[in-house]
Motif scaffolding. Sequence first.
Motif, short mmCIF file in Angstrom:
data_model
loop_
_atom_site.label_atom_id
_atom_site.label_comp_id
_atom_site.label_asym_id
_atom_site.label_seq_id
_atom_site.Cartn_x
_atom_site.Cartn_y
_atom_site.Cartn_z
N LYS A 148 -99.91 55.50 86.59
CA LYS A 148 -99.35 56.86 86.50
C LYS A 148 -97.88 56.81 86.87
N ASN A 149 -97.14 57.79 86.36
CA ASN A 149 -95.72 57.87 86.65
C ASN A 149 -94.95 56.65 86.13
N SER A 150 -95.40 56.12 84.97
CA SER A 150 -94.66 55.02 84.37
C SER A 150 -94.06 55.48 83.03
N TYR A 151 -93.03 54.77 82.61
CA TYR A 151 -92.34 55.11 81.35
C TYR A 151 -92.11 53.83 80.58
N PHE A 152 -92.57 53.81 79.34
CA PHE A 152 -92.39 52.62 78.51
C PHE A 152 -91.11 52.78 77.68
N SER A 153 -90.15 51.89 77.89
CA SER A 153 -88.88 52.01 77.19
C SER A 153 -89.05 51.57 75.73
N ILE A 154 -88.77 52.50 74.81
CA ILE A 154 -88.89 52.19 73.38
C ILE A 154 -87.56 51.63 72.92
N SER A 155 -87.59 50.38 72.46
CA SER A 155 -86.36 49.71 72.03
C SER A 155 -85.93 50.17 70.64
N THR A 156 -84.69 49.84 70.32
CA THR A 156 -84.17 50.08 68.98
C THR A 156 -84.06 48.72 68.30
N THR A 157 -84.43 48.63 67.04
CA THR A 157 -84.33 47.35 66.34
C THR A 157 -83.91 47.51 64.88
N THR A 158 -83.37 46.41 64.35
CA THR A 158 -83.02 46.39 62.92
C THR A 158 -84.07 45.61 62.13
N ARG A 159 -85.13 45.12 62.80
CA ARG A 159 -86.11 44.36 62.02
C ARG A 159 -86.95 45.30 61.17
N GLU A 160 -87.57 44.74 60.14
CA GLU A 160 -88.36 45.58 59.24
C GLU A 160 -89.60 46.08 59.95
N ILE A 161 -89.99 47.30 59.61
CA ILE A 161 -91.18 47.89 60.21
C ILE A 161 -92.42 47.16 59.69
N ARG A 162 -93.36 46.83 60.62
CA ARG A 162 -94.59 46.13 60.21
C ARG A 162 -95.66 47.16 59.86
N GLU A 163 -96.63 46.72 59.09
CA GLU A 163 -97.73 47.61 58.74
C GLU A 163 -98.41 48.08 60.03
N GLY A 164 -98.65 49.36 60.14
CA GLY A 164 -99.32 49.89 61.33
C GLY A 164 -98.35 50.37 62.40
#
Length: 204
Positions: A28-44
Motif C-alpha cells: 500500500k502507498n506505493s507508486y509505480f513509475s511509468i517510463s517513457t520509451t521510443t521502442r515499438e509497442i508490443r502486443e498486449g
Amino acid sequence: MKGNILVVSGPSGSGKSSLMKEVFKEVKNSYFSISTTTREIREGEVDGINYHFVSKEEFEQDINAGYFLEWAKVHDNYYGTSLKPVLKELHEGKLVIFDIDVQGHKIAQEKFGNLITSVFITTPDQKSLKQRLINRGTDTQESIKKRLDNAVSEMTRMREYDYLLINDDFNTTLHDLISIAYASKKKMALVDAGEFISTWASTE
Ligand code: 5GP
C-alpha cells in the motif's frame, strides 16, 4: 522528502516486470513509475500503462526540456523516467518503484542516494533467459540476440545493487521482493535521527 525508492533492474526477460506488478498491488502507498520509451509497442501493451510510447523526436525534445530524472539508450531505444511525478509521490511519502536499467540506476543513485534500495533480478543462467525470451513470443530473433548480449553486460554490474534475486520460482522471488520492499521503508537513513532522539528523550 518522506518517501523512498525501490529500483529494480535485471535482464529483459528475467520476469521482473511481472514481479513488480505484484509488488505494486501488494504494498500500500506505493507508486509505480511509468517510463517513457521510443521502442515499438508490443502486443498486449497499453500506452500510458506499460510505458508512455513516444517518437524519437519527442523524446529528444523532452531531454532538452529537462523532463527526465534519468534516461538511457537500451537496445537502441530511448527509455526515461520523468522527474515531476516522482518528486510529487516522494513528497507524499510513497514507495516509488522504478523498473530501470543499470545506467539509469547509476544516475538515480547520484541524485537520490540513501533514498534508494536496489534489487538486481536475473535468471539462474543465460540458457533459461534465452528460453524465456523465446517463450514470451514478442521479440524477433534479432531482438532476442540484442537482449541476450545486453544481459551479459548488465550482469557484470550486479555488484552495484543491494540485493540479488535469482528468479527460479516466481512465488518465492515475489515473496523475497515484497519483503525487501517493506524493509526498504524502514531504512535508518530515511529517519531524521537527531530530531527523533530529542523528541524521544523529552520527558514532558
Ligand atoms: P523492455 O523493452 O524489455 O520493456 O525494457 C528494456 C530495458 O529498459 C529493461 O531493462 C528496463 O529495465 C529498462 N527500462 C525501462 N524503463 C526505463 C527507464 O525509464 N530508464 C532506464 N534507464 N531504463 C529503463
